[in-house]
Design a protein around this motif. Structure first.
Motif, PDB file in Angstrom:
ATOM      1  N   GLN A   8     -17.197   3.993 -46.874  1.00  0.00           N
ATOM      2  CA  GLN A   8     -16.399   5.211 -46.869  1.00  0.00           C
ATOM      3  C   GLN A   8     -15.212   5.014 -45.933  1.00  0.00           C
ATOM      4  O   GLN A   8     -15.336   4.463 -44.845  1.00  0.00           O
ATOM      5  N   LEU A  10     -11.926   6.877 -43.983  1.00  0.00           N
ATOM      6  CA  LEU A  10     -11.424   8.145 -43.458  1.00  0.00           C
ATOM      7  C   LEU A  10      -9.960   7.989 -43.100  1.00  0.00           C
ATOM      8  O   LEU A  10      -9.490   6.895 -42.781  1.00  0.00           O
ATOM      9  N   PRO A  50     -12.116  12.636 -45.127  1.00  0.00           N
ATOM     10  CA  PRO A  50     -12.422  11.591 -46.109  1.00  0.00           C
ATOM     11  C   PRO A  50     -11.236  11.320 -47.025  1.00  0.00           C
ATOM     12  O   PRO A  50     -10.443  12.204 -47.318  1.00  0.00           O
TER      13      PRO A  50
END
Length: 92
Positions: A8, A10, A50
């Motif tokens: 992930q 950010l 995100p």
């Protein structure tokens, strides 16, 4: 077949400087991309958002129409046409 593990990512909402354990101070700029498991994120989650996976398609698919602005046609005489200007080729 093994699947590729995705991390992930950010985006930093606002720049800041932070001391990360075991390292020198780090500067994170607004808009900078950082991995979610990066130590600079821990305890500062409110400073990150995100990133959505968005890929812009550069060309139209077969049969698809694109919204394109028409080109502006140049004027026949953009300078006014009085014949006295330095760019119109007239005798001065």
């Amino acid at each position: 077949m093994a699947q590729k593990k995705t991390r992930q990512v950010l985006v930093c909402r606002r720049g800041f400087t932070a001391a990360v354990k075991g390292g020198r101070p780090r500067v994170v700029k607004g808009g900078q991309l950082v991995a979610a498991d990066d130590p600079v994120v821990k305890g500062r989650e409110h400073l990150f958002a995100p990133v959505e996976d968005v890929v812009e398609q550069a060309t139209a698919a077969p049969g698809e129409l694109r919204a394109v602005k028409p080109r502006q046609q140049p004027d026949d005489d953009p300078g006014g046409g009085d014949g006295d200007g330095p760019d119109d080729g007239g005798d001065d």
